[in-house]
Design a protein around this motif. Structure first.
Motif, PDB file in Angstrom:
ATOM      1  N   THR A 156      -7.515  25.522 -36.723  1.00  0.00           N
ATOM      2  CA  THR A 156      -6.462  26.409 -36.218  1.00  0.00           C
ATOM      3  C   THR A 156      -7.005  27.402 -35.193  1.00  0.00           C
ATOM      4  O   THR A 156      -6.228  27.969 -34.415  1.00  0.00           O
ATOM      5  N   ILE A 185      -9.635  21.138 -41.413  1.00  0.00           N
ATOM      6  CA  ILE A 185      -8.281  21.355 -40.898  1.00  0.00           C
ATOM      7  C   ILE A 185      -8.002  22.843 -40.711  1.00  0.00           C
ATOM      8  O   ILE A 185      -7.443  23.257 -39.687  1.00  0.00           O
ATOM      9  N   THR A 210       0.952  26.204 -34.989  1.00  0.00           N
ATOM     10  CA  THR A 210       0.531  26.118 -36.386  1.00  0.00           C
ATOM     11  C   THR A 210       1.748  26.298 -37.276  1.00  0.00           C
ATOM     12  O   THR A 210       2.398  27.351 -37.247  1.00  0.00           O
ATOM     13  N   HIS A 229      -0.874  22.039 -36.025  1.00  0.00           N
ATOM     14  CA  HIS A 229      -1.524  22.129 -37.335  1.00  0.00           C
ATOM     15  C   HIS A 229      -0.404  22.279 -38.366  1.00  0.00           C
ATOM     16  O   HIS A 229       0.243  23.330 -38.422  1.00  0.00           O
ATOM     17  N   ASN A 258      -3.055  17.816 -36.407  1.00  0.00           N
ATOM     18  CA  ASN A 258      -3.821  18.070 -37.622  1.00  0.00           C
ATOM     19  C   ASN A 258      -2.859  18.399 -38.758  1.00  0.00           C
ATOM     20  O   ASN A 258      -1.825  19.042 -38.533  1.00  0.00           O
TER      21      ASN A 258
END
Length: 437
Positions: A413, A409, A228, A256, A283
């Motif tokens: 995560t 979105i 992320t 992400h 993403n």
């Protein structure tokens, strides 16, 4: 002064700055990489198709110097913390590892998180097989600049068969005026290893800064890496991010990319699916307010058969901000049975906001399942009317619809506390600039 002259002058200043850059003793192979990267570096012009929508003039105009490692107290760090700071935490101030603010460097449930500067000095042979092998300075000029100024960063090693039980949080804090920060992250996941990382870029205090980050991920057969990337620097920050990954047989990569700050932001993400059965899920969410420019470029390279990729990037653009999405999916001639999906919906909430979107499929195989699409729209007036008919005022109704657009979105995560913190940050930034009024 012409734009070409401005870029040339800025390159000259950066090369002069590099002449005084002293990273310390290092092996010949790394010194060679550094010299080669500097020789390749050139500030990109908007005449180049890949940089058509990203004018790097603000970077060229700045007189940025490599940043030292100023002291940072824990109280200040806690003021910018997310709930996941309770996880394994490794803090880097202006790109330099801060052990006093971090979990102990070394083994974390079998996973090693180490300072790149220490490994460069003490065990460079561990870096040589992987460092600067994926981030190509020929294709990515700012990746070349990062390698030229390579100093410190994080090296995450996931041994074969090891699964880390909680996210590893890498926090890159920038502070000061006129500084250039060059964070570097190297992730090597061994066969069947599992790890989740949060790479968080945040700034403290006033000042104009240039952050130039590079992350390389090597996922061996059967490995699973989830990364992320959060960029929430202040409104004066200039930020360039480059993530390059290689995913081997039956391995999985999930990213992400969440962009919520910065005056000019460019995110490049490239993934090579190098082994059969490899998967990538990309993403992204980018929020623009004021006159921000947020540019996202992605490339998914299906190099072999039976690969799967799914890509969903969402943009929220307010004020006079500009968003860019250019996503390319490449299916090579031998990559039969590829399944590739790509989507880029965008929400315009500012009267002067705009977005340029260009999803691309380049297919050289005939037995594939691929799709792509994009959309640009505004908040649904019927949905607004419905919420207002239920007693909500217009501002609250707009907030709910905007949050709903971003929720897919943020929730992806898999970190509910982080998703909630980001949801609040999103609204705070919109309210601060009156974007939802």
């Amino acid at each position: 002064m012409s734009r070409a002259t401005e870029l040339a002058s800025a390159e000259e200043r950066l090369r002069a700055t590099h002449a005084g850059f002293a990273p310390g003793a290092e092996p010949a192979w790394l010194a060679g990489l550094r010299a080669e990267a500097l020789a390749r570096f050139a500030l990109p012009s908007t005449r180049l198709e890949e940089w058509r929508y990203t004018n790097v003039a603000p970077i060229a105009a700045g007189r940025f110097e490599p940043a030292a490692a100023p002291s940072l107290d824990r109280e200040t760090l806690e003021e910018i913390s997310f709930p996941v700071f309770a996880c394994s935490l490794f803090v880097f101030v202006n790109g330099h590892f801060a052990p006093e603010l971090s979990s102990s460097e070394g083994d974390n449930a079998g996973v090693r998180v180490e300072s790149l500067a220490r490994l460069r000095a003490e065990a460079p042979e561990r870096l040589e097989p992987h460092l600067a092998r994926l981030a190509d300075g020929k294709q990515h000029p700012f990746a070349a600049l990062n390698t030229a100024f390579l100093d410190d960063g994080a090296v995450v090693t996931v041994p074969e068969g090891v699964e880390h039980p909680q996210p590893i949080h890498l926090v890159f804090v920038s502070t000061g005026d006129g500084v250039m920060v060059s964070p570097r992250v190297l992730v090597v996941a061994g066969r069947n290893g599992r790890a989740s990382l949060i790479q968080d870029h945040v700034s403290i205090g006033p000042g104009s800064r240039f952050g130039n980050a590079v992350t390389e991920v090597h996922a061996e057969a059967g490995a699973a890496v989830e990364l992320t990337l959060v960029q929430r620097e202040d409104d004066d920050a200039l930020h360039v991010s480059n993530l390059q990954a290689r995913v081997e047989r039956d391995a999985r990569l999930t990213t992400h990319t969440l962009t919520l700050g910065g005056r000019l932001v460019r995110n490049d993400l490239g993934v090579v699916l190098a082994g059969e059965g490899a998967e990538a899920t990309l993403n992204g969410l980018f929020l623009g307010t004021g006159e921000q420019v947020l540019d996202n470029h992605t490339l998914v390279d299906h190099a072999v058969p039976h690969g799967r990729s799914a890509e969903l990037y969402k943009g929220i653009l307010g004020g006079r901000s500009r968003g860019v999405f250019r996503g390319r999916v490449l299916v090579r001639p031998d990559a039969q049975k590829t399944d590739a999906q790509q989507s880029n919906p965008n929400l315009l909430i500012g009267s002067g906001a705009e977005v340029d979107t260009k999803p691309q499929l380049e297919i050289h195989a005939d037995d594939v399942k691929c799709s792509h699409g994009s959309s640009i729209g505004r908040l649904d007036p019927n949905a607004l009317f419905y919420l207002r008919s239920r007693g909500l005022d217009e501002a609250r109704a707009r907030d709910l619809l905007t949050q709903g657009f971003a929720a897919e979105i943020l929730e992806a995560t898999g970190q509910p506390p982080l998703a909630e913190a980001l949801r609040e940050l999103l609204l705070e930034r919109l309210h601060r600039t009156g974007e939802t009024a």
